[in-house]
Design an enzyme around this catalytic site. Structure first.
Site, PDB file in Angstrom:
ATOM      1  CE1 TYR A 298      16.228  -9.478 -97.556  1.00  0.00           C
ATOM      2  CE2 TYR A 298      16.449 -10.797 -95.567  1.00  0.00           C
ATOM      3  CZ  TYR A 298      16.997  -9.956 -96.517  1.00  0.00           C
ATOM      4  OH  TYR A 298      18.317  -9.588 -96.420  1.00  0.00           O
TER       5      TYR A 298
ATOM      6  NE  ARG B   3      17.369 -13.519-105.948  1.00  0.00           N
ATOM      7  CZ  ARG B   3      18.564 -13.272-106.473  1.00  0.00           C
ATOM      8  NH1 ARG B   3      19.496 -12.663-105.744  1.00  0.00           N
ATOM      9  NH2 ARG B   3      18.830 -13.618-107.708  1.00  0.00           N
TER      10      ARG B   3
ATOM     11  CG  ASP C  92      22.442 -11.035-102.857  1.00  0.00           C
ATOM     12  OD1 ASP C  92      23.488 -10.841-102.219  1.00  0.00           O
ATOM     13  OD2 ASP C  92      21.819 -12.114-102.850  1.00  0.00           O
TER      14      ASP C  92
ATOM     15  NE  ARG D 252      28.560  -8.728 -96.325  1.00  0.00           N
ATOM     16  CZ  ARG D 252      29.627  -9.490 -96.540  1.00  0.00           C
ATOM     17  NH1 ARG D 252      29.609 -10.398 -97.509  1.00  0.00           N
ATOM     18  NH2 ARG D 252      30.703  -9.356 -95.791  1.00  0.00           N
TER      19      ARG D 252
END
Length: 252
Positions: free
Chosen positions: A115, A202, A56, A54
């Site tokens: 990422y 993050r 966000d 997933r």
């Protein structure tokens, strides 16, 4: 699954700005939901799609992987690319389509996820860049940032960077790559791990920038990791600079 004969693997990119995230939602717009709508139009019946993981709300992807089972027997895999893109909104694109083994699973067969987080540094960002990057008015110390980032490598308890609502039973993750590099006037943070906790990337990025700006010693950052206390870490960076860049698999 007895009605399906083939397993199709997709490489997908999307602009996450106007989505509630990857996962299908009952009311809100999601990437998975848009793709499943396109698959349903193509197949004239509901076809579930399995993603590698997933993302966000507001997070983008250039390398999301997903798979679905199809009963369409005579369509070459690459033909699914224009067929699906013609049915998808402009902020979701299928980049590649290939035949996979029937037991391939986009999530459970993944070895690692990578990422990238983008920051525009030292100048005013163009309006379109603000959808895809964090604005930093200064140029951070790359050497100091990479010193902190190296402390993340290995099998570590990531509780310091975990959202309190993360449901994971274990917060240990194996981080195999964490570094910063400059591309033009964009600072990019790249991180690879076997899996990530909710908002973990993050949280890490926000904390690294927080420590670098204050020139805090490396040992203090190492102690922060060992503390397993999210309250001691820096702020969570906003979603718009984050991209799911690549998924690696144990098998092709």
């Amino acid at each position: 699954m007895s009605d399906f004969q083939r397993n199709i693997r997709l490489l997908i990119a999307y602009d996450g700005t106007d989505f509630s995230g990857w996962q299908r939602q009952q009311k809100d717009r999601s990437v998975q939901g848009e793709l499943e709508k396109a698959l349903e139009k193509l197949h004239k019946t509901y076809v579930p799609l399995t993603g590698s993981g997933r993302t966000d709300a507001g997070v983008h992807a250039t390398g999301q992987v997903a798979n679905f089972y199809t009963s369409i027997a005579r369509m070459e895999p690459h033909r699914f690319i224009p067929a699906l893109n013609s049915l998808l909104p402009r902020d979701v694109r299928v980049l590649e389509a290939s035949e996979a083994s029937l037991d391939f699973h986009a999530r459970f067969d993944a070895k690692s996820r990578t990422y990238r987080y983008h920051c525009v540094c030292g100048r005013s960002a163009f309006p379109h860049e603000l959808r895809y990057a964090l604005q930093l008015w200064r140029r951070p110390d790359l050497t100091r940032l990479n010193g902190y980032a190296r402390a993340l490598i290995g099998e570590i308890d990531c509780s310091t960077f975990a959202n309190p609502q993360d449901p994971s039973e274990s917060r240990y993750r194996h981080i195999s790559l964490a570094h910063f590099f400059i591309q033009g006037d964009t600072l990019i943070f790249e991180i690879t791990a076997n899996a990530f906790l909710w908002k973990m990337v993050r949280s890490i990025l926000g904390t690294l920038l927080f420590y670098e700006e204050r020139k805090l010693p490396l040992e203090e950052f190492k102690n922060l990791i060992l503390s397993k206390d999210r309250r001691l870490a820096g702020p969570t960076a906003p979603p718009q600079g984050l991209f799911l860049h690549k998924i690696d698999y144990y098998r092709g």
